[in-house]
Design a protein around this motif. Structure first.
Motif, PDB file in Angstrom:
ATOM      1  N   CYS A   1      35.251  36.630  41.943  1.00  0.00           N
ATOM      2  CA  CYS A   1      36.406  36.052  41.021  1.00  0.00           C
ATOM      3  C   CYS A   1      37.472  35.198  41.649  1.00  0.00           C
ATOM      4  O   CYS A   1      37.985  34.557  41.257  1.00  0.00           O
TER       5      CYS A   1
ATOM      6  N   THR B   1      31.886  41.346  43.488  1.00  0.00           N
ATOM      7  CA  THR B   1      32.885  40.888  42.265  1.00  0.00           C
ATOM      8  C   THR B   1      33.955  40.309  42.220  1.00  0.00           C
ATOM      9  O   THR B   1      34.221  39.295  41.874  1.00  0.00           O
ATOM     10  N   ALA B   2      34.729  41.010  43.108  1.00  0.00           N
ATOM     11  CA  ALA B   2      36.074  40.647  43.393  1.00  0.00           C
ATOM     12  C   ALA B   2      36.156  39.419  44.157  1.00  0.00           C
ATOM     13  O   ALA B   2      36.820  38.389  43.794  1.00  0.00           O
TER      14      ALA B   2
ATOM     15  N   ALA C   1      31.005  45.868  43.688  1.00  0.00           N
ATOM     16  CA  ALA C   1      32.552  45.709  43.281  1.00  0.00           C
ATOM     17  C   ALA C   1      33.240  44.684  44.206  1.00  0.00           C
ATOM     18  O   ALA C   1      33.863  44.152  43.668  1.00  0.00           O
ATOM     19  N   THR C   2      33.051  45.132  45.229  1.00  0.00           N
ATOM     20  CA  THR C   2      33.657  43.938  46.108  1.00  0.00           C
ATOM     21  C   THR C   2      33.223  42.630  45.980  1.00  0.00           C
ATOM     22  O   THR C   2      34.103  41.744  45.908  1.00  0.00           O
TER      23      THR C   2
END
Lengths: 188, 253
Positions: A163, A159-160, A156-157
């Protein structure tokens, strides 16, 4: 000997890359199809796959503890089903990230003002993210859905980060502020 | 003697066939650097064979000189690929040129500056030199393949064949030269024949791929990408906000 191994390794890498290039199927050119796919990918990631509640639901240890204490006979069935859900979630995340990356590549390749440093960072982020997803798939497949909770957070990190870099890379596409244009037309 | 002439003879025939076919299909003007390379390679092979027959003592020196000349001409093939495949995509071309320059500087330092500090006096300096030059070419080709794959750039049959053929030849040459440098005089005859055989294989690939003109698919510029893309960017920003909030919650948990 080390130099021989190095050059043989580079040679094998070259063979593999050229072979993959020869076998590559061309993707259809067309901005509208890519736009629709990217919108769907964003919608899927934003609304369906990355919300905290969903991720916590999939990887919640409370469910495992409950099954252990209340219904130990169905523990194996529960683990198998939860593992399948986790693998499905990971596969969907990978697919949507790949779709975003394809869209970004398809759009960025046309823009002469592209920033090579940011593009390289974004490429490394995408590759790292996809590799982490694949690694997590292997870990979940072998060890079950509760084998690597920290890796889930790391994915998830990453992915951020992808982005955030993507936002920076696309900054030159922002429209000019309408206020400046409005005052200029008024003066004319 | 006849057996040693067979491989270069086949190579010459394939090169002549490529030039003939290029003339008939009007490809010479479309890929000038590539056909300069083929022409140079054909002339070099004929000169090398003539020297081998007339004066075998001079053969080894002339072979390496011709080999290095054709190696330099080979960079023209990479330029062809850069111009024809990446030319219609300014962003990808810019990225390829920047990363190619960085990779070239790194590879140049490794190939030519490092030996100045760690010199090799074994007398096989020419083999090492060509091996290092092939390594630099490999880095270029690998970078081009990576950019083409990452940006999903379509390639026609001509360009794909050019890239596959040259990539295979460069990789095979580099590996065979590395083995020859490592093994020295004890290397078996097979390894010295691999490079010319690899060239013949590449020539065959090129002859098939460049039999007729097959352009790359042209990019579609009719869609007004900017308007829709701004909407996409605003959605991406919204997603980033959601992801950052998620990370914050996960860290606190």
């Amino acid at each position: 000997m080390i130099s021989l191994i190095f050059f043989v390794f580079v040679g094998v890498l070259m063979f593999a890359s050229v072979f993959l290039l020869a076998r590559r199927k061309p993707r259809p050119e067309g901005g509208s199809t890519a736009l629709v796919e990217a919108r769907q990918a964003l919608k899927a990631l934003q609304g369906g796959l990355l919300p905290v509640e969903l991720v916590q639901r999939v990887f919640a240890r409370e469910d495992l503890e409950y099954v252990r204490s209340e219904a130990p006979r169905v523990r194996e069935l529960f683990m198998n089903e939860r593992k399948n859900i986790a693998l499905l979630w990971l596969a969907q995340v990978c697919t949507q990230i790949r779709s975003l990356q394809r869209f970004h590549g398809g759009a960025a390749r046309h823009y002469a003002r592209l920033n090579p440093r940011l593009e390289l960072q974004l490429a490394m982020s995408f590759m790292g993210l996809l590799s982490a997803c694949k690694a997590l798939q292997v870990v979940v497949y072998v060890g079950g859905p509760y084998a690597a909770p920290r890796m889930v957070g790391a994915v998830a990190t990453a992915t951020a980060q992808a982005c955030r870099i993507s936002e920076e890379s696309l900054a030159f596409l922002k429209a000019a502020p309408m206020g400046a244009l409005g005052s200029q037309s008024a003066s004319l | 003697m006849l057996a040693s002439l067979l491989v270069p003879a086949v190579g010459c025939a394939l090169e002549a066939g490529l030039l003939l076919r290029g003339t008939r299909a009007r490809l010479l003007s479309k890929h000038p650097f590539f056909y300069v390379y083929i022409c140079g390679s054909l002339i070099g092979t004929i000169v090398a064979v003539a020297v081998m027959i007339k004066s075998p003592q001079l053969f080894e020196r002339s072979y390496w000189a011709i080999q290095l000349l054709t190696l330099i001409l080979g960079y023209g093939i990479l330029l062809e690929i850069l111009n024809n495949v990446l030319g219609p995509y300014p962003g990808a071309e810019k990225f390829a040129r920047s990363s190619g320059l960085a990779a070239f500087i790194l590879a140049f330092c490794f190939a030519f500056i490092a030996p100045l500090f760690f010199p090799n006096h074994s007398g096989r300096a020419v083999v090492e030199f060509e091996r290092n030059l092939r390594f630099v070419q490999s880095v270029f080709i690998f970078g081009l393949v990576a950019v083409i794959a990452y940006y999903g750039i379509p390639m026609g049959r001509n360009m794909k064949g050019m890239m596959v053929g040259y990539g295979l030849y460069v990789a095979t040459s580099m590996v065979s030269l590395a083995v020859r440098f490592y093994a020295g005089t004890s290397v078996i005859q097979m390894w010295t024949a691999i490079q010319p055989l690899a060239l013949n294989g590449s020539l065959l690939i090129w002859l098939i791929a460049l039999w007729s003109y097959c352009p790359n698919p042209s990019p579609d510029h009719t869609i007004h990408l900017e308007q829709d893309y701004e909407a996409l960017v605003s959605r991406t920003k919204g997603l980033m906000g959601a992801i950052r909030a998620y990370i914050g919650k996960a860290e606190r948990a």
